[in-house]
Design a protein around this motif. Structure first.
Motif, PDB file in Angstrom:
ATOM      1  N   GLN A   1      13.079  -1.298  -6.341  1.00  0.00           N
ATOM      2  CA  GLN A   1      11.626  -1.150  -6.508  1.00  0.00           C
ATOM      3  C   GLN A   1      10.903  -2.298  -5.831  1.00  0.00           C
ATOM      4  OE1 GLN A   1       9.373  -3.089  -8.583  1.00  0.00           O
ATOM      5  NE2 GLN A   1       7.681  -1.756  -7.993  1.00  0.00           N
ATOM      6  N   ALA A   2      11.404  -3.506  -5.996  1.00  0.00           N
ATOM      7  CA  ALA A   2      10.757  -4.666  -5.370  1.00  0.00           C
ATOM      8  C   ALA A   2      10.816  -4.554  -3.841  1.00  0.00           C
ATOM      9  CB  ALA A   2      11.427  -5.955  -5.833  1.00  0.00           C
ATOM     10  N   ALA A   3      11.949  -4.109  -3.317  1.00  0.00           N
ATOM     11  CA  ALA A   3      12.083  -3.969  -1.863  1.00  0.00           C
ATOM     12  C   ALA A   3      11.149  -2.882  -1.337  1.00  0.00           C
ATOM     13  CB  ALA A   3      13.530  -3.639  -1.503  1.00  0.00           C
ATOM     14  N   ALA A   4      11.073  -1.758  -2.044  1.00  0.00           N
ATOM     15  CA  ALA A   4      10.193  -0.669  -1.597  1.00  0.00           C
ATOM     16  C   ALA A   4       8.734  -1.097  -1.656  1.00  0.00           C
ATOM     17  CB  ALA A   4      10.423   0.577  -2.459  1.00  0.00           C
ATOM     18  N   ALA A   5       8.350  -1.793  -2.706  1.00  0.00           N
ATOM     19  CA  ALA A   5       6.961  -2.259  -2.822  1.00  0.00           C
ATOM     20  C   ALA A   5       6.639  -3.287  -1.738  1.00  0.00           C
ATOM     21  CB  ALA A   5       6.724  -2.853  -4.208  1.00  0.00           C
ATOM     22  N   ALA A   6       7.594  -4.165  -1.456  1.00  0.00           N
ATOM     23  CA  ALA A   6       7.372  -5.171  -0.411  1.00  0.00           C
ATOM     24  C   ALA A   6       7.226  -4.504   0.956  1.00  0.00           C
ATOM     25  CB  ALA A   6       8.527  -6.173  -0.391  1.00  0.00           C
TER      26      ALA A   6
ATOM     27  N   GLU B   1       3.841  -2.926   1.191  1.00  0.00           N
ATOM     28  CA  GLU B   1       2.834  -3.968   1.403  1.00  0.00           C
ATOM     29  C   GLU B   1       2.849  -4.463   2.849  1.00  0.00           C
ATOM     30  OE1 GLU B   1      -0.357  -6.319   0.619  1.00  0.00           O
ATOM     31  OE2 GLU B   1       0.513  -4.826  -0.721  1.00  0.00           O
ATOM     32  N   GLN B   2       4.035  -4.593   3.421  1.00  0.00           N
ATOM     33  CA  GLN B   2       4.132  -5.009   4.821  1.00  0.00           C
ATOM     34  C   GLN B   2       3.479  -3.980   5.741  1.00  0.00           C
ATOM     35  OE1 GLN B   2       8.370  -5.493   5.268  1.00  0.00           O
ATOM     36  NE2 GLN B   2       8.225  -7.722   5.150  1.00  0.00           N
ATOM     37  N   LEU B   3       3.712  -2.705   5.462  1.00  0.00           N
ATOM     38  CA  LEU B   3       3.105  -1.668   6.292  1.00  0.00           C
ATOM     39  C   LEU B   3       1.581  -1.685   6.178  1.00  0.00           C
ATOM     40  CD1 LEU B   3       5.529   1.353   5.824  1.00  0.00           C
ATOM     41  CD2 LEU B   3       4.958   0.194   7.967  1.00  0.00           C
ATOM     42  N   VAL B   4       1.081  -1.870   4.966  1.00  0.00           N
ATOM     43  CA  VAL B   4      -0.371  -1.934   4.762  1.00  0.00           C
ATOM     44  C   VAL B   4      -0.953  -3.126   5.542  1.00  0.00           C
ATOM     45  CG1 VAL B   4      -2.163  -2.415   3.041  1.00  0.00           C
ATOM     46  CG2 VAL B   4      -0.398  -0.715   2.565  1.00  0.00           C
TER      47      VAL B   4
ATOM     48  N   TYR C   1      -3.421  -4.326  12.787  1.00  0.00           N
ATOM     49  CA  TYR C   1      -3.522  -3.461  13.963  1.00  0.00           C
ATOM     50  C   TYR C   1      -4.947  -2.958  14.132  1.00  0.00           C
ATOM     51  CZ  TYR C   1      -2.241   0.225  17.268  1.00  0.00           C
ATOM     52  OH  TYR C   1      -2.145   1.027  18.380  1.00  0.00           O
ATOM     53  N   GLU C   2      -5.584  -2.536  13.032  1.00  0.00           N
ATOM     54  CA  GLU C   2      -6.971  -2.073  13.087  1.00  0.00           C
ATOM     55  C   GLU C   2      -7.894  -3.190  13.570  1.00  0.00           C
ATOM     56  OE1 GLU C   2      -7.470  -0.796   9.026  1.00  0.00           O
ATOM     57  OE2 GLU C   2      -7.180   1.307   9.539  1.00  0.00           O
ATOM     58  N   GLN C   3      -7.711  -4.386  13.053  1.00  0.00           N
ATOM     59  CA  GLN C   3      -8.566  -5.515  13.443  1.00  0.00           C
ATOM     60  C   GLN C   3      -8.391  -5.860  14.924  1.00  0.00           C
ATOM     61  OE1 GLN C   3      -7.399  -8.573  10.708  1.00  0.00           O
ATOM     62  NE2 GLN C   3      -8.650  -7.775   9.024  1.00  0.00           N
ATOM     63  N   ARG C   4      -7.143  -5.876  15.352  1.00  0.00           N
ATOM     64  CA  ARG C   4      -6.865  -6.215  16.751  1.00  0.00           C
ATOM     65  C   ARG C   4      -7.502  -5.192  17.689  1.00  0.00           C
ATOM     66  NH1 ARG C   4      -0.729  -6.727  17.415  1.00  0.00           N
ATOM     67  NH2 ARG C   4      -1.189  -5.074  16.019  1.00  0.00           N
TER      68      ARG C   4
ATOM     69  N   LEU D   1       1.005   5.785  11.499  1.00  0.00           N
ATOM     70  CA  LEU D   1       1.130   4.583  10.684  1.00  0.00           C
ATOM     71  C   LEU D   1       0.629   4.844   9.259  1.00  0.00           C
ATOM     72  CD1 LEU D   1       1.973   1.653  10.576  1.00  0.00           C
ATOM     73  CD2 LEU D   1      -0.253   1.006  11.477  1.00  0.00           C
ATOM     74  N   THR D   2      -0.476   5.579   9.149  1.00  0.00           N
ATOM     75  CA  THR D   2      -0.999   5.934   7.822  1.00  0.00           C
ATOM     76  C   THR D   2      -0.002   6.826   7.081  1.00  0.00           C
ATOM     77  OG1 THR D   2      -3.278   5.710   8.562  1.00  0.00           O
ATOM     78  CG2 THR D   2      -2.910   7.050   6.597  1.00  0.00           C
ATOM     79  N   GLN D   3       0.615   7.765   7.785  1.00  0.00           N
ATOM     80  CA  GLN D   3       1.636   8.612   7.154  1.00  0.00           C
ATOM     81  C   GLN D   3       2.824   7.767   6.667  1.00  0.00           C
ATOM     82  OE1 GLN D   3       2.537  11.430  10.225  1.00  0.00           O
ATOM     83  NE2 GLN D   3       0.805  12.773   9.716  1.00  0.00           N
TER      84      GLN D   3
END
Length: 158
Positions: A32-37, A40-43, A49-52, A76-78
């Motif tokens: 669970q911790a790995a999946a949540a991390a 979070e990394q993808l977000v 990416y949006e800012q750049r 990326l959103t998917q």
């Protein structure tokens, strides 16, 4: 045979099952911790990416580049949504593993309590047997002593 032997075997089995449930809960927590991390990394990556590209589009905004950007952002959103679902499922598995662990801990505690009650019952029974033997021994001695109220009567020598 020890009268507590079957209960001790049950306790050993319950403890093994509890230990296995603990291991599964640990693994579920790590997953669970790995999946949540990862979610979070993808977000964070999507935000960067949006800012750049938002800065890039302010200076030049060729249509081909905009289409590429939109296509990549869609994928990326998917990916973010998929990973968030994975994280939610991992959290559910963690909850289930913790519930199973709590159930096993309760079972171990119940078996221990039962063993303690049986030990107490065996002590009480042993104490009663010992008291009965002591009482019988005392009454035999009192009965065997001449001149006692319970003992054999000697003829009066008067």
């Amino acid at each position: 045979m020890n009268p507590l032997q079957p209960l001790m075997a049950l306790l050993a089995q319950s403890e093994r099952e509890r230990d296995e449930a603990w291991t599964q809960a640990q693994r579920a927590g790590e997953a669970q911790a790995a999946a949540a991390a990862q979610a979070e990394q993808l977000v964070n990556y999507r935000r960067e990416y949006e800012q750049r590209w938002s800065a890039q589009f302010k200076t030049e905004g060729r249509i081909e580049l905009v289409h590429c950007y939109r296509g990549f952002m869609e994928r990326l959103t998917q990916a973010v949504e998929q990973q968030q679902r994975v994280a939610e499922q991992a959290a559910q598995r963690l909850q289930q593993a913790r519930a199973a662990l709590a159930e096993q801990e309760l079972r171990v505690a119940s078996v221990r309590k039962l063993i303690e009650r049986r030990r107490q019952e065996l002590r009480i029974t042993a104490d009663r047997i010992e008291q009965k033997e002591t009482d019988e021994f005392g009454s035999r001695i009192a009965w065997a002593q001449p001149g006692s109220a319970f003992g054999p009567r000697l003829p009066n020598a008067a």
